[in-house]
Design an enzyme around this catalytic site. Structure first.
Site, PDB file in Angstrom:
ATOM      1  N   LYS A 227      21.764   9.237   3.229  1.00  0.00           N
ATOM      2  CA  LYS A 227      20.299   9.399   3.622  1.00  0.00           C
ATOM      3  C   LYS A 227      19.630   8.900   3.269  1.00  0.00           C
ATOM      4  O   LYS A 227      19.233   8.006   3.617  1.00  0.00           O
ATOM      5  CB  LYS A 227      20.639  11.319   3.743  1.00  0.00           C
ATOM      6  CG  LYS A 227      21.842  12.131   4.126  1.00  0.00           C
ATOM      7  CD  LYS A 227      21.892  13.752   4.452  1.00  0.00           C
ATOM      8  CE  LYS A 227      22.970  14.363   4.762  1.00  0.00           C
ATOM      9  NZ  LYS A 227      24.521  14.123   4.742  1.00  0.00           N
ATOM     10  N   ARG A 233      27.308   4.789   5.061  1.00  0.00           N
ATOM     11  CA  ARG A 233      28.192   6.460   4.736  1.00  0.00           C
ATOM     12  C   ARG A 233      29.276   6.287   3.773  1.00  0.00           C
ATOM     13  O   ARG A 233      29.728   6.070   2.823  1.00  0.00           O
ATOM     14  CB  ARG A 233      28.995   6.724   6.058  1.00  0.00           C
ATOM     15  CG  ARG A 233      28.112   6.273   7.135  1.00  0.00           C
ATOM     16  CD  ARG A 233      28.151   6.802   8.281  1.00  0.00           C
ATOM     17  NE  ARG A 233      28.229   8.789   8.672  1.00  0.00           N
ATOM     18  CZ  ARG A 233      27.108   9.046   9.366  1.00  0.00           C
ATOM     19  NH1 ARG A 233      25.974   8.628   9.278  1.00  0.00           N
ATOM     20  NH2 ARG A 233      26.980  10.254   9.170  1.00  0.00           N
TER      21      ARG A 233
HETATM   22  N1  DSN Z   1      24.827  16.618   9.341  1.00  0.00           N
HETATM   23  C1  DSN Z   1      24.002  16.648   8.006  1.00  0.00           C
HETATM   24  C2  DSN Z   1      22.753  17.050   8.518  1.00  0.00           C
HETATM   25  O1  DSN Z   1      22.216  16.242   9.813  1.00  0.00           O
HETATM   26  O2  DSN Z   1      21.365  17.937   8.006  1.00  0.00           O
HETATM   27  C3  DSN Z   1      24.273  16.687   6.785  1.00  0.00           C
HETATM   28  O3  DSN Z   1      25.258  16.773   6.691  1.00  0.00           O
END
Ligand code: DSN
Length: 416
Positions: A227, A233
């Site tokens: 993220k 990932r």
């Molecule tokens: N599904 C993710 C999100 O989009 O925040 C978290 O795992």
């Protein structure tokens, strides 16, 4: 065996290229996604993918693991450097597996976990009834306060006193404000509970020193690596040394077999990237961009949950535009205009998770493309025009052209 992908399987190659074109030509505002660097992707595509390496560095159940031992050790050392953690496990395949291992290591089935409600910003693996976490553990949820849409720590402390959880989870997937982990630790200490900080969304901000640090205050910390952290990932778990053995055993052999060594190599590369000074600058730009995007959206008449953002994400309350417009519809209109967001419940939502009254926006990807404050103002105006003029197909077409022009000016992978 020696044919290249385009030679042997043009079908797969073309679909992957179709997604490359989509990624290049749309503005992605999904706060949990990012563009991994070429170096990260190259590491993932190495022959390390061919190797079984069950166990941990220099203690494997397979022979021929020396390069894997070196790679995993490098990933661990870099992660420790980056976050200042005492112990790091770099093997979890994903964030949910990391959380599962933490529960398995520290709790027994039936133990109580105090965590944030999913529809107030929490996560599936924090106790949704349909998730393993909700079926194996006794879940008590806190949410945000109806007045401020912020977590009320006094209320969390009251719930902790009443329910005596064995673990308190701090961390969310859709919470736009700062979390002060030192305050959470006071609450967990008051009832002798473990504090788990799930920093999946904000680990890049933490590594970039633009968000308070959970490491000194948490017994254990989990994060995905793809993220804001902008790696491949996957996930890692960080903990105090005294929990290291239990955490490691819970991952292997508890929940996983062979680690994905190619993914671990790519995590090592991502941690090296995150240790560079440019990464700090990137993270502070992510936050500045989010603030500018939020301010411009609010200026255009959209209400944001909690009145803005302190981090990389924000939630638009679409009821401020129309009661008849769902998050699903708004996200579909925006996709037609070349802007990718996801529908999301807002606190106290009257709509289901499949429809929702909100959309969630984040700035990690557009910041990775090099966009700054002036582009945020433009993007907020694109969103406003698309949503406010949703009855006009022509307006979405117009926005789409402007989006493509902006995307061309900020290419993702420059030589593709
Ligand atoms: N599904 C993710 C999100 O989009 O925040 C978290 O795992």
């Amino acid at each position: 065996m020696n044919s290249s992908l385009p030679e042997f399987d043009p079908q797969v190659f073309e679909i992957a290229n179709e997604d490359l074109a989509r990624q290049q030509s749309s503005l992605t505002l999904i706060p949990s996604e990012n563009y991994a660097s070429k170096a990260v992707m190259q590491a993932q595509a190495t022959v390390l993918a061919n190797k079984y390496a069950e166990g941990y560095p220099y203690q494997r159940y397979y022979n021929g693991c020396l390069p894997c031992d070196k790679i995993e050790t490098l990933a661990i050392e870099r992660a420790k450097d980056l976050f200042g953690a005492e112990h790091v496990n770099v093997q979890p395949h994903a964030g949910t597996q990391a959380n599962m291992a933490i529960y398995q290591a520290l709790l027994k089935p039936g133990d109580t976990i105090l965590s944030m409600k999913l529809d107030h910003g929490g996560h599936l693996s924090h106790g949704l009834p349909q998730n393993f976490s909700g079926s194996y553990y006794n879940i008590v949820h806190y949410g945000v306060s109806p007045d401020t849409e912020l977590v009320d720590l006094d209320y969390v402390a009251e719930l902790a006193k009443e329910h005596r959880p064995k673990m308190i989870i701090v961390g969310a997937s859709a919470y736009p404000r700062v979390l002060d982990f030192s305050e959470w630790r006071k609450i967990s200490d008051s009832v002798d509970a473990y504090l788990l900080a799930d920093i999946a969304h904000i680990s890049g901000l933490i590594a970039g020193k633009v968000h308070p640090d959970p490491i000194p205050y948490s017994h254990v910390v989990s994060t995905t690596t793809h993220k804001t952290l902008r790696g491949p990932r996957g996930a890692i778990i960080m903990c105090k040394s005294e929990y290291a053995k239990d955490i490691d055993r819970a991952i292997f052999p508890g929940l996983q077999g062979g680690p994905f060594m190619h993914a671990i190599a790519a995590r090592a590369v991502a941690f090296k990237e995150a240790l560079q000074s440019e990464f700090r600058e990137y993270q502070s730009q992510v936050v500045r961009n989010a603030k500018t995007l939020a301010d411009q959206l609010m200026g255009n008449g959209f209400r944001l949950v909690s009145g803005g953002t302190d981090n990389h994400l924000m939630l638009i309350d679409l009821t401020s535009i129309s009661d008849k417009l769902s998050g699903r519809q708004a996200a579909n209109y925006l996709e037609e205009a070349g802007i990718i967001v996801n529908k999301n419940t807002i606190p106290f939502d009257k709509r289901s998770a499949n429809s929702t009254s909100g959309i969630r926006l984040g700035t990690p990807m557009i910041t990775s493309r090099g966009m700054k404050e002036p582009e945020m103002v433009m993007i907020a105006d694109f969103i406003s025009e698309t949503i406010k003029q949703r009855q006009r197909v022509g307006s979405r077409k117009r926005v789409r052209e402007k989006v493509q022009e902006l995307c061309r000016a900020f290419p993702v992978y420059e030589d593709n």
